[in-house]
Design a protein around this motif. Structure first.
Motif: not given
Length: 173
Positions: A26-28, A63-64, A98-100
């Motif tokens: 949904s966002k970078n 990026g997205t 985990g992903l930021l």
């Protein structure tokens, strides 16, 4: 004001022919914070997950969309588990935390109890190639090695000829 909105997975695409999993957020996001081992594929939205020991994140910038390479070994492991990832209807993904994002917010995970269906699916369209064989005349067996996992029930012995390279040939039965 600080960005406190957590990113989420908006869609994903799976290419079983060349081995790519593209996940759109949904966002970078910071691609370096994605651990491929938190991604799993499933046959349905709430089936047992198949954890992917995925090779590497291919994306090289934030990026997205993050693209993950699926190695030949991993593709073959998936192909040994039909109907997993044989169509859009059997391609679901779960992804753990985990992903930021670029502001440091953590991903809203996609749980294996409510996995997301692939938006785009490309099937494996490359036929397997016979890469070798081992003939054992002592026990009358022959072992074939292929470039990828094959469905053993699709092998028709009567369509296999063994030849000495000259005029002599034997058709398997």
């Amino acid at each position: 004001s600080a960005d406190l909105t957590r990113p989420y997975v908006s869609r994903f695409s799976l290419d079983m022919n060349i081995g790519l999993l593209a996940i759109t957020f949904s966002k970078n996001v910071r691609y370096t914070t994605l651990t491929p081992s938190v991604v799993s594929l499933q046959v349905s939205s709430n089936s047992t997950p198949f954890l992917l020991p995925l090779s590497a994140v291919q994306t090289s910038q934030n990026g997205t969309t993050v693209v993950i390479n699926i190695s030949n070994t991993e593709l073959n492991a998936i192909k040994r588990l039909p109907p997993l990832a044989t169509s859009t209807n059997t391609s679901y993904m779960a992804i753990g935390a985990g992903l930021l994002d670029t502001a440091g917010n953590s991903l809203l995970p996609v749980l294996s109890t409510n996995a997301m269906q692939a938006q785009t699916f490309i099937p494996d369209s490359t036929p397997p190639v016979l890469t070798g064989f081992l003939l054992n005349m002592n026990n009358g067996s022959i072992v074939f090695t292929f470039s990828e996992t094959v469905n053993v029930s699709s092998i028709v012995p009567g369509r296999i000829d063994v030849s000495n390279g000259l005029d002599d040939a034997y058709t398997l039965t």
